[in-house]
Design an enzyme around this catalytic site. Sequence first.
Site, PDB file in Angstrom:
ATOM      1  CG  ASP A  10      -1.870   1.127   1.326  1.00 44.97           C
ATOM      2  OD1 ASP A  10      -2.912   0.969   1.987  1.00 44.97           O
ATOM      3  OD2 ASP A  10      -1.601   2.198   0.750  1.00 44.97           O
ATOM      4  CG  ASP A 110      -2.846   3.612  -2.345  1.00 39.98           C
ATOM      5  OD1 ASP A 110      -3.818   2.861  -2.221  1.00 39.98           O
ATOM      6  OD2 ASP A 110      -2.290   4.180  -1.401  1.00 39.98           O
ATOM      7  CD  GLU A 111      -5.195  -1.109  -0.683  1.00 42.34           C
ATOM      8  OE1 GLU A 111      -5.788  -0.196  -0.105  1.00 42.34           O
ATOM      9  OE2 GLU A 111      -5.604  -2.283  -0.739  1.00 42.34           O
TER      10      GLU A 111
HETATM   11  P1  TTP Z   1      -5.121   5.275   1.193  1.00 35.28           P
HETATM   12  O1  TTP Z   1      -4.153   4.200   0.864  1.00 35.28           O
HETATM   13  O2  TTP Z   1      -6.282   4.957   2.063  1.00 35.28           O
HETATM   14  O3  TTP Z   1      -4.380   6.492   1.894  1.00 35.28           O
HETATM   15  P2  TTP Z   1      -2.940   7.092   1.622  1.00 35.28           P
HETATM   16  O4  TTP Z   1      -2.189   6.320   0.612  1.00 35.28           O
HETATM   17  O5  TTP Z   1      -3.123   8.547   1.309  1.00 35.28           O
HETATM   18  O6  TTP Z   1      -2.275   7.028   3.041  1.00 35.28           O
HETATM   19  P3  TTP Z   1      -1.627   5.766   3.775  1.00 35.28           P
HETATM   20  O7  TTP Z   1      -0.196   6.145   3.987  1.00 35.28           O
HETATM   21  O8  TTP Z   1      -2.379   5.677   5.053  1.00 35.28           O
HETATM   22  O9  TTP Z   1      -1.808   4.575   2.884  1.00 35.28           O
HETATM   23  O10 TTP Z   1      -5.710   5.902  -0.129  1.00 35.28           O
HETATM   24  C1  TTP Z   1      -4.966   6.032  -1.337  1.00 35.28           C
HETATM   25  C2  TTP Z   1      -5.311   7.324  -2.046  1.00 35.28           C
HETATM   26  O11 TTP Z   1      -6.715   7.396  -2.334  1.00 35.28           O
HETATM   27  C3  TTP Z   1      -5.001   8.561  -1.234  1.00 35.28           C
HETATM   28  O12 TTP Z   1      -3.648   8.981  -1.392  1.00 35.28           O
HETATM   29  C4  TTP Z   1      -5.995   9.560  -1.769  1.00 35.28           C
HETATM   30  C5  TTP Z   1      -7.173   8.729  -2.197  1.00 35.28           C
HETATM   31  N1  TTP Z   1      -8.246   8.839  -1.198  1.00 35.28           N
HETATM   32  C6  TTP Z   1      -9.227   9.820  -1.360  1.00 35.28           C
HETATM   33  O13 TTP Z   1      -9.204  10.565  -2.343  1.00 35.28           O
HETATM   34  N2  TTP Z   1     -10.204   9.952  -0.391  1.00 35.28           N
HETATM   35  C7  TTP Z   1     -10.257   9.147   0.715  1.00 35.28           C
HETATM   36  O14 TTP Z   1     -11.149   9.290   1.570  1.00 35.28           O
HETATM   37  C8  TTP Z   1      -9.248   8.124   0.876  1.00 35.28           C
HETATM   38  C9  TTP Z   1      -9.244   7.223   2.098  1.00 35.28           C
HETATM   39  C10 TTP Z   1      -8.270   8.016  -0.098  1.00 35.28           C
HETATM   40 MG    MG Z   2      -1.981   4.203   0.717  1.00 39.74          MG
END
Ligand code: TTP
Ligand code: MG
Length: 367
Positions: A10, A110-111
């Site tokens: 992730d 992003d995963e």
């Molecule tokens: P996530 O993987 O949930 O968050 P992240 O990558 O920003 O942070 P982390 O380090 O905790 O993994 O989500 C991936 C992307 O999806 C995030 O960068 C932006 C988008 N996103 C939104 O636009 N709105 C949201 O509510 C969430 C949770 C994510």
């Molecule tokens: Mg993330």
Amino acid sequence: MQSRVIILADLDYFFAQCEELRNSALRGKPVVVGMYSGRTEDSGAVSTSNYEAREHGVKSGIPLFLAKKRLEGTDAVFLPVDYDYYQQISDKIMQVLRGYADAFEQVGIDEAYLDVTMRTSGDFEAAKALVQEMKRAVKSQVGVTFSAGIAPNKLVAKIASDIQKPDGVTTVLPGEVKGFLAPLQVSRLLGVGKKTSAKMEALGIKTIGDLAGYDPQRLIELFGKTLGVYFHNAANGVDNDIVQEAGEAESISRISTLKENTRDIAAITEKTNQQIEEISQELAQRDVSFKQVGIIAIMTDLTARSRMQTLEQPTRDLETLRRVARELFEKFLGDSTLEVRRVGVKVSQFTKEEKQQRQLTSFFQNG
Ligand code: TTP
Ligand code: MG
């Protein structure tokens, strides 16, 4: 059967990290990426923020005006979402990660899940080393960090990936799964939102361990069969879902022409039994069981007919497949008067069985 080795990668604070990548002057400052609705200058919500901003309580989903307020007096930078740019970065990273997987499945931007069972020979220490190598590759080739979970299945890998962030790795060995999950809140499980966790809490179920120990029959009465079974299995760390490229063949099939047009079940099963032999080898190679069996027949008028049956239990048993295919053809021949020219067999709904763990399906069988 040996345990699988599954990684969930992730990307860290992804949209904000992409912004830092193209403008290194942002590093060290709180960075907020917002979805601006355009109604007023500050209306909209936070998409994500970097870890500096998170220290001020700024996280995904909160209103932008609130984020502004919490970051007052800092050198915070607010930027609008640039999805196309993040997609380009994501594509590059996924291409790098794909090279480390026996099977690869991207989820969202992003995963990604990687099945690395074969290349690590099922060794979790080797998987840890592999993740470090992946991290170095993504960092040097794209310039981005990610966090990872390593576990015997997707469900646990996903939860593990959330434990140490950013740039962390959490490994859960097969024997540690239940102990790892037990103290966590039920809301960590996919499908347990606010409503469900409130309902569970009213039943005295707060942690995944509470859920794992709850009477499965009661869970089914309360949440319905599908969810009840899922909650019980998930809480016990059981998940047979395979890592599979979206759009990748989710079935195995064979079709071929008969020696002559016929309605003779013996001639048909002679052909389909050869096909089943091949299908069975491919199942063994891919190490999957199936739950659905289908047959196809192309008639002398070139129309195609098919029949399908879903089994009670996933299986990879050759005899079961032969029997079900034969029964389907027998029924089918009773429904038609035409002769058959080509025949085929297909299996689908694949799972990987984790035989060492007690599953609710067997619970049902044994009463
Ligand atoms: P996530 O993987 O949930 O968050 P992240 O990558 O920003 O942070 P982390 O380090 O905790 O993994 O989500 C991936 C992307 O999806 C995030 O960068 C932006 C988008 N996103 C939104 O636009 N709105 C949201 O509510 C969430 C949770 C994510
Ligand atoms: Mg993330």
